[in-house]
Design a protein around this motif. Structure first.
Motif, PDB file in Angstrom:
ATOM      1  N   SER A 299      -0.096  -0.510 -11.183  1.00 27.97           N
ATOM      2  CA  SER A 299       0.088  -0.697  -9.709  1.00 27.97           C
ATOM      3  C   SER A 299      -1.124  -0.593  -8.922  1.00 27.97           C
ATOM      4  O   SER A 299      -1.393  -1.504  -8.171  1.00 27.97           O
ATOM      5  CB  SER A 299       1.052   0.483  -9.093  1.00 27.97           C
ATOM      6  OG  SER A 299       2.219   0.506  -9.592  1.00 27.97           O
ATOM      7  N   LEU A 300      -1.972   0.381  -9.207  1.00 26.85           N
ATOM      8  CA  LEU A 300      -3.150   0.443  -8.543  1.00 26.85           C
ATOM      9  C   LEU A 300      -4.200  -0.817  -8.930  1.00 26.85           C
ATOM     10  O   LEU A 300      -4.738  -1.281  -8.137  1.00 26.85           O
ATOM     11  CB  LEU A 300      -4.033   1.733  -8.857  1.00 26.85           C
ATOM     12  CG  LEU A 300      -5.378   2.005  -8.322  1.00 26.85           C
ATOM     13  CD1 LEU A 300      -5.008   1.992  -6.791  1.00 26.85           C
ATOM     14  CD2 LEU A 300      -5.947   3.165  -8.564  1.00 26.85           C
ATOM     15  N   VAL A 301      -4.103  -1.057 -10.151  1.00 32.12           N
ATOM     16  CA  VAL A 301      -4.726  -2.431 -10.590  1.00 32.12           C
ATOM     17  C   VAL A 301      -4.342  -3.734  -9.827  1.00 32.12           C
ATOM     18  O   VAL A 301      -5.014  -4.497  -9.292  1.00 32.12           O
ATOM     19  CB  VAL A 301      -4.857  -2.745 -12.153  1.00 32.12           C
ATOM     20  CG1 VAL A 301      -5.348  -3.937 -12.427  1.00 32.12           C
ATOM     21  CG2 VAL A 301      -5.230  -1.573 -12.968  1.00 32.12           C
ATOM     22  N   VAL A 302      -2.928  -3.773  -9.739  1.00 29.50           N
ATOM     23  CA  VAL A 302      -2.417  -4.961  -8.987  1.00 29.50           C
ATOM     24  C   VAL A 302      -2.648  -4.934  -7.468  1.00 29.50           C
ATOM     25  O   VAL A 302      -3.282  -5.882  -6.906  1.00 29.50           O
ATOM     26  CB  VAL A 302      -0.908  -4.878  -9.180  1.00 29.50           C
ATOM     27  CG1 VAL A 302      -0.163  -5.929  -8.182  1.00 29.50           C
ATOM     28  CG2 VAL A 302      -0.475  -5.134 -10.436  1.00 29.50           C
TER      29      VAL A 302
ATOM     30  N   THR B 257       0.857  -1.183  -0.021  1.00 30.80           N
ATOM     31  CA  THR B 257      -0.023   0.002  -0.280  1.00 30.80           C
ATOM     32  C   THR B 257       1.034   1.158   0.074  1.00 30.80           C
ATOM     33  O   THR B 257       0.799   2.188  -0.831  1.00 30.80           O
ATOM     34  CB  THR B 257      -0.814  -0.072   1.165  1.00 30.80           C
ATOM     35  OG1 THR B 257      -1.547  -1.130   1.007  1.00 30.80           O
ATOM     36  CG2 THR B 257      -1.628   1.189   1.162  1.00 30.80           C
ATOM     37  N   ILE B 258       1.887   1.254   0.783  1.00 36.94           N
ATOM     38  CA  ILE B 258       2.836   2.187   0.871  1.00 36.94           C
ATOM     39  C   ILE B 258       3.497   2.472  -0.450  1.00 36.94           C
ATOM     40  O   ILE B 258       3.435   3.764  -1.217  1.00 36.94           O
ATOM     41  CB  ILE B 258       3.937   2.042   1.804  1.00 36.94           C
ATOM     42  CG1 ILE B 258       3.307   2.324   3.345  1.00 36.94           C
ATOM     43  CG2 ILE B 258       4.959   3.310   1.912  1.00 36.94           C
ATOM     44  CD1 ILE B 258       4.302   1.979   4.415  1.00 36.94           C
ATOM     45  N   GLY B 259       3.926   1.625  -1.182  1.00 33.12           N
ATOM     46  CA  GLY B 259       4.667   1.532  -2.585  1.00 33.12           C
ATOM     47  C   GLY B 259       3.591   2.040  -3.600  1.00 33.12           C
ATOM     48  O   GLY B 259       3.943   2.976  -4.163  1.00 33.12           O
ATOM     49  N   VAL B 260       2.485   1.547  -3.321  1.00 24.61           N
ATOM     50  CA  VAL B 260       1.462   2.225  -4.654  1.00 24.61           C
ATOM     51  C   VAL B 260       0.802   3.499  -4.563  1.00 24.61           C
ATOM     52  O   VAL B 260       1.095   4.229  -5.453  1.00 24.61           O
ATOM     53  CB  VAL B 260       0.301   1.039  -4.644  1.00 24.61           C
ATOM     54  CG1 VAL B 260      -1.113   1.566  -5.346  1.00 24.61           C
ATOM     55  CG2 VAL B 260       0.550  -0.374  -5.146  1.00 24.61           C
ATOM     56  N   PHE B 261       0.632   3.919  -3.096  1.00 19.94           N
ATOM     57  CA  PHE B 261       0.161   5.171  -3.013  1.00 19.94           C
ATOM     58  C   PHE B 261       1.256   6.235  -2.899  1.00 19.94           C
ATOM     59  O   PHE B 261       1.048   7.478  -3.197  1.00 19.94           O
ATOM     60  CB  PHE B 261      -0.807   5.211  -1.809  1.00 19.94           C
ATOM     61  CG  PHE B 261      -2.114   4.492  -2.227  1.00 19.94           C
ATOM     62  CD1 PHE B 261      -3.030   5.207  -3.016  1.00 19.94           C
ATOM     63  CD2 PHE B 261      -2.224   3.245  -1.725  1.00 19.94           C
ATOM     64  CE1 PHE B 261      -4.242   4.524  -3.330  1.00 19.94           C
ATOM     65  CE2 PHE B 261      -3.477   2.605  -2.062  1.00 19.94           C
ATOM     66  CZ  PHE B 261      -4.300   3.280  -2.744  1.00 19.94           C
ATOM     67  N   SER B 262       2.358   5.842  -2.589  1.00 18.99           N
ATOM     68  CA  SER B 262       3.657   6.782  -2.590  1.00 18.99           C
ATOM     69  C   SER B 262       3.818   7.168  -4.061  1.00 18.99           C
ATOM     70  O   SER B 262       4.366   8.361  -4.377  1.00 18.99           O
ATOM     71  CB  SER B 262       4.760   6.608  -1.718  1.00 18.99           C
ATOM     72  OG  SER B 262       5.192   5.261  -2.202  1.00 18.99           O
ATOM     73  N   GLU B 263       4.134   6.012  -4.931  1.00 21.34           N
ATOM     74  CA  GLU B 263       4.355   6.128  -6.229  1.00 21.34           C
ATOM     75  C   GLU B 263       3.269   6.962  -6.898  1.00 21.34           C
ATOM     76  O   GLU B 263       3.649   7.813  -7.513  1.00 21.34           O
ATOM     77  CB  GLU B 263       4.423   4.945  -6.852  1.00 21.34           C
ATOM     78  CG  GLU B 263       4.519   4.905  -8.397  1.00 21.34           C
ATOM     79  CD  GLU B 263       3.875   3.660  -9.300  1.00 21.34           C
ATOM     80  OE1 GLU B 263       3.861   3.847 -10.199  1.00 21.34           O
ATOM     81  OE2 GLU B 263       3.505   2.640  -8.596  1.00 21.34           O
TER      82      GLU B 263
END
Length: 139
Positions: free
Chosen positions: A118-121, A31-37
């Motif tokens: 990323s969001l889809v995954v 979650t951190i990875g997806v939303f920080s990206e």
């Protein structure tokens, strides 16, 4: 109940707690990875690190859960939770590999639009995570 059975139950409870913690850490890191990206507007090395941690913790937690399931004996079959769980790990691995490719060889535009994938995954990954909660609470 024999001492051997008590030990077996304690071991499974410890394994279950460890699996829950590792899979929950996978959720946190991914979650951190997806939303920080998404927030930064471009794929960066730190995002790759969070994706990698999410993948490692999810794979570890899933392996522990599989060990518990195997110790309990044969199951009635493969269900939605197992199928989506394996698919989610495969998708996370592909996502991680694609992120490496985009970081090394991708264009600036690819780095800026990677967050859509990323969001889809991440959304797909939530299916087995939530299914696991539901299955766990029903037992």
């Amino acid at each position: 109940m024999s001492l051997k059975n008590h030990w077996r139950i304690l071991k499974m409870n410890v394994q279950l707690i460890l699996a829950i913690i590792t899979i929950s850490l996978a959720l946190v890191f991914y979650t951190i990875g997806v939303f920080s990206e998404r927030r930064s507007g471009s794929l960066k090395l730190r995002h790759l690190g969070f994706f990698g941690l999410g993948l490692v913790f999810d794979s570890t937690g899933t392996t522990i859960m599989s060990m518990i399931a195997n110790a309990l004996g044969p199951t009635a079959g493969i269900g939605l939770h197992q199928v989506t769980g394996v698919a989610a790990i495969a998708l996370m691995a592909f996502h991680f590999a694609w992120a490496v490719y985009v970081l090394i060889k991708g264009s600036q535009k690819a780095k800026q639009t990677f967050h859509r994938f990323s969001l889809v995954v991440w959304l797909f990954w939530l299916i087995p995570y939530i299914a696991g909660l539901v299955v766990g609470m029903s037992h």
